[in-house]
Design a protein around this motif. Structure first.
Motif, PDB file in Angstrom:
ATOM      1  N   LEU A 151     -13.904  12.065   7.155  1.00  0.00           N
ATOM      2  CA  LEU A 151     -12.798  11.852   6.269  1.00  0.00           C
ATOM      3  C   LEU A 151     -11.444  11.459   7.188  1.00  0.00           C
ATOM      4  CD1 LEU A 151     -13.365  14.054   3.163  1.00  0.00           C
ATOM      5  CD2 LEU A 151     -14.298  12.052   3.047  1.00  0.00           C
ATOM      6  N   LEU A 152     -10.469  11.959   7.471  1.00  0.00           N
ATOM      7  CA  LEU A 152      -9.327  11.301   8.022  1.00  0.00           C
ATOM      8  C   LEU A 152      -9.209  10.670   8.771  1.00  0.00           C
ATOM      9  CD1 LEU A 152      -7.908  15.153   9.279  1.00  0.00           C
ATOM     10  CD2 LEU A 152      -7.410  13.763   7.208  1.00  0.00           C
ATOM     11  N   ALA A 153     -10.262  10.100   9.257  1.00  0.00           N
ATOM     12  CA  ALA A 153     -10.186   9.115  10.558  1.00  0.00           C
ATOM     13  C   ALA A 153     -10.194   7.584   9.298  1.00  0.00           C
ATOM     14  CB  ALA A 153     -11.365   8.992  11.003  1.00  0.00           C
ATOM     15  N   GLY A 154     -11.378   8.319   7.741  1.00  0.00           N
ATOM     16  CA  GLY A 154     -11.616   7.066   6.995  1.00  0.00           C
ATOM     17  C   GLY A 154     -10.226   6.767   6.167  1.00  0.00           C
ATOM     18  N   ILE A 155      -9.393   7.790   6.195  1.00  0.00           N
ATOM     19  CA  ILE A 155      -8.017   7.688   5.231  1.00  0.00           C
ATOM     20  C   ILE A 155      -6.929   6.792   6.374  1.00  0.00           C
ATOM     21  CG2 ILE A 155      -6.252   8.877   4.267  1.00  0.00           C
ATOM     22  CD1 ILE A 155      -7.857  10.986   3.652  1.00  0.00           C
ATOM     23  N   PHE A 156      -7.334   7.275   7.238  1.00  0.00           N
ATOM     24  CA  PHE A 156      -6.549   6.509   8.224  1.00  0.00           C
ATOM     25  C   PHE A 156      -6.773   5.227   8.496  1.00  0.00           C
ATOM     26  CE2 PHE A 156      -5.277   4.906  12.522  1.00  0.00           C
ATOM     27  CZ  PHE A 156      -3.649   5.608  12.707  1.00  0.00           C
ATOM     28  N   SER A 157      -7.622   4.869   8.548  1.00  0.00           N
ATOM     29  CA  SER A 157      -8.067   3.348   9.200  1.00  0.00           C
ATOM     30  C   SER A 157      -7.814   2.701   7.673  1.00  0.00           C
ATOM     31  CB  SER A 157      -9.441   3.349   9.249  1.00  0.00           C
ATOM     32  OG  SER A 157     -10.696   4.065   8.490  1.00  0.00           O
ATOM     33  N   GLY A 158      -8.197   3.299   6.168  1.00  0.00           N
ATOM     34  CA  GLY A 158      -7.577   2.385   5.017  1.00  0.00           C
ATOM     35  C   GLY A 158      -6.436   2.081   5.128  1.00  0.00           C
ATOM     36  N   VAL A 159      -5.408   3.315   5.386  1.00  0.00           N
ATOM     37  CA  VAL A 159      -4.145   2.974   5.475  1.00  0.00           C
ATOM     38  C   VAL A 159      -3.826   2.000   6.378  1.00  0.00           C
ATOM     39  CG1 VAL A 159      -1.163   4.432   5.441  1.00  0.00           C
ATOM     40  CG2 VAL A 159      -3.406   5.315   4.506  1.00  0.00           C
ATOM     41  N   ALA A 160      -4.536   2.243   7.672  1.00  0.00           N
ATOM     42  CA  ALA A 160      -4.105   1.169   8.529  1.00  0.00           C
ATOM     43  C   ALA A 160      -4.379   0.057   8.023  1.00  0.00           C
ATOM     44  CB  ALA A 160      -4.043   1.479  10.044  1.00  0.00           C
ATOM     45  N   LEU A 161      -5.626  -0.467   7.782  1.00  0.00           N
ATOM     46  CA  LEU A 161      -5.726  -1.717   7.244  1.00  0.00           C
ATOM     47  C   LEU A 161      -5.018  -2.621   6.215  1.00  0.00           C
ATOM     48  CD1 LEU A 161      -9.633  -1.780   7.772  1.00  0.00           C
ATOM     49  CD2 LEU A 161      -7.927  -2.574   9.040  1.00  0.00           C
ATOM     50  N   ASP A 162      -4.858  -1.025   5.338  1.00  0.00           N
ATOM     51  CA  ASP A 162      -3.865  -1.934   3.809  1.00  0.00           C
ATOM     52  C   ASP A 162      -2.373  -2.312   4.233  1.00  0.00           C
ATOM     53  OD1 ASP A 162      -3.147  -2.463   0.908  1.00  0.00           O
ATOM     54  OD2 ASP A 162      -2.124  -0.246   0.605  1.00  0.00           O
ATOM     55  N   TRP A 163      -2.010  -1.733   5.284  1.00  0.00           N
ATOM     56  CA  TRP A 163      -0.769  -2.119   5.981  1.00  0.00           C
ATOM     57  C   TRP A 163      -0.598  -2.967   6.588  1.00  0.00           C
ATOM     58  CZ3 TRP A 163       4.216  -0.581   4.714  1.00  0.00           C
ATOM     59  CH2 TRP A 163       4.305   0.748   4.410  1.00  0.00           C
ATOM     60  N   LEU A 164      -1.806  -3.440   7.410  1.00  0.00           N
ATOM     61  CA  LEU A 164      -2.014  -5.155   8.187  1.00  0.00           C
ATOM     62  C   LEU A 164      -1.861  -6.297   7.199  1.00  0.00           C
ATOM     63  CD1 LEU A 164      -4.145  -3.342  11.137  1.00  0.00           C
ATOM     64  CD2 LEU A 164      -1.802  -4.726  11.470  1.00  0.00           C
ATOM     65  N   TRP A 165      -2.634  -5.573   5.748  1.00  0.00           N
ATOM     66  CA  TRP A 165      -3.215  -7.067   5.532  1.00  0.00           C
ATOM     67  C   TRP A 165      -1.694  -6.984   4.543  1.00  0.00           C
ATOM     68  CZ3 TRP A 165      -2.713  -6.877   0.188  1.00  0.00           C
ATOM     69  CH2 TRP A 165      -2.898  -7.870  -1.101  1.00  0.00           C
ATOM     70  N   LEU A 166      -0.892  -6.270   4.081  1.00  0.00           N
ATOM     71  CA  LEU A 166       0.240  -6.287   3.456  1.00  0.00           C
ATOM     72  C   LEU A 166       1.150  -6.959   4.713  1.00  0.00           C
ATOM     73  CD1 LEU A 166       0.880  -3.200   1.876  1.00  0.00           C
ATOM     74  CD2 LEU A 166       0.128  -5.063   0.897  1.00  0.00           C
ATOM     75  N   ILE A 167       1.549  -6.744   6.000  1.00  0.00           N
ATOM     76  CA  ILE A 167       2.299  -6.943   6.956  1.00  0.00           C
ATOM     77  C   ILE A 167       1.495  -8.765   6.557  1.00  0.00           C
ATOM     78  CG2 ILE A 167       2.901  -6.964   9.551  1.00  0.00           C
ATOM     79  CD1 ILE A 167       2.824  -4.085   9.025  1.00  0.00           C
ATOM     80  N   GLY A 168       0.407  -8.968   6.843  1.00  0.00           N
ATOM     81  CA  GLY A 168       0.150 -10.330   6.776  1.00  0.00           C
ATOM     82  C   GLY A 168       0.411 -10.877   5.936  1.00  0.00           C
ATOM     83  N   ASN A 169       0.559 -10.973   4.466  1.00  0.00           N
ATOM     84  CA  ASN A 169       0.490 -11.932   3.052  1.00  0.00           C
ATOM     85  C   ASN A 169       1.936 -12.021   2.682  1.00  0.00           C
ATOM     86  OD1 ASN A 169      -2.105 -12.203   3.174  1.00  0.00           O
ATOM     87  ND2 ASN A 169      -2.710 -10.450   2.091  1.00  0.00           N
ATOM     88  N   THR A 170       2.337 -10.834   3.833  1.00  0.00           N
ATOM     89  CA  THR A 170       4.323 -11.091   3.316  1.00  0.00           C
ATOM     90  C   THR A 170       4.630 -11.927   4.236  1.00  0.00           C
ATOM     91  OG1 THR A 170       4.546  -9.772   5.306  1.00  0.00           O
ATOM     92  CG2 THR A 170       4.769  -8.852   2.695  1.00  0.00           C
ATOM     93  N   SER A 171       6.059 -13.260   3.450  1.00  0.00           N
ATOM     94  CA  SER A 171       6.727 -14.232   4.182  1.00  0.00           C
ATOM     95  C   SER A 171       7.542 -13.438   3.877  1.00  0.00           C
ATOM     96  CB  SER A 171       6.472 -15.197   2.437  1.00  0.00           C
ATOM     97  OG  SER A 171       7.112 -14.796   1.632  1.00  0.00           O
ATOM     98  N   PHE A 172       7.844 -14.316   5.525  1.00  0.00           N
ATOM     99  CA  PHE A 172       9.039 -14.151   6.152  1.00  0.00           C
ATOM    100  C   PHE A 172      10.654 -15.206   5.338  1.00  0.00           C
ATOM    101  CE2 PHE A 172       6.251 -11.441   8.546  1.00  0.00           C
ATOM    102  CZ  PHE A 172       7.431  -9.847   8.422  1.00  0.00           C
TER     103      PHE A 172
END
Length: 131
Positions: free
Chosen positions: A110-131
Motif C-alpha cells: 500500500l505504501l509503495a502504491g501511494i508513493f508511486s502514485g504520488v511520484a508519477l503524479d508529480w512527474l506528470w505535473l512537471i512534464g505538462n507545465t510550460s516554463f
C-alpha cells in the motif's frame, strides 16, 4: 438404589455438566470450520464477478486441497508421537507469524502504491507545465 430396582441408574451431575461443556466446545469448533469453509467458497463467487475471464475456483481447490490433505495425513500418522501442547503452540505461533507477515506485506504494498502514485503524479505535473 435402596429400593432394589437396578434398572434406574443415575449419572452424576458433574459428568452431565462436562458432557454439556464438551458439546458446546464441539459446536463452536464445528461452526468455526463451517464459517471458514463458507467464506472460502463465497470468495470464489466474488472473484468470478470481478474477473469474468479467470476461473479462480480451480485455483482455490488446487491450492487448498493438497495442503489440507497433506496436513491431515501428517498429523494422523504422527498422532501418537506428537505432543498435543507442542503441536498447538507451533501452529498458533506459525499462523500468527504468517498473519503478521501478510499484514506487513500489505502495508508495504500500500505504501509503495501511494508513493508511486504520488511520484508519477508529480512527474506528470512537471512534464505538462510550460516554463
Amino acid at each position: 438404589m435402596s429400593n432394589g430396582d437396578s434398572s434406574i441408574v443415575s449419572t452424576p451431575s458433574r459428568i452431565e455438566q462436562g458432557k454439556f461443556k464438551a458439546m458446546v466446545v464441539c459446536w463452536f469448533l464445528g461452526l468455526g470450520c463451517l464459517i471458514s469453509w463458507n467464506s472460502m467458497l463465497t470468495i470464489g463467487d466474488y472473484y468470478y464477478q470481478i474477473f469474468p475471464s479467470y476461473h479462480p475456483a480451480r485455483v482455490l481447490t488446487l491450492v487448498y486441497q493438497p495442503f489440507a490433505l497433506r496436513s491431515m495425513a501428517i498429523l494422523s500418522y504422527n498422532e501418537a508421537n506428537i505432543d498435543t501442547r507442542k503441536r498447538n503452540m507451533f501452529l498458533f505461533c506459525f499462523s500468527t507469524l504468517c498473519l503478521l507477515l501478510l499484514l506487513s506485506l500489505l502495508v508495504v504494498f500500500l505504501l509503495a502504491g501511494i508513493f508511486s502514485g504520488v511520484a508519477l503524479d508529480w512527474l506528470w505535473l512537471i512534464g505538462n507545465t510550460s516554463f
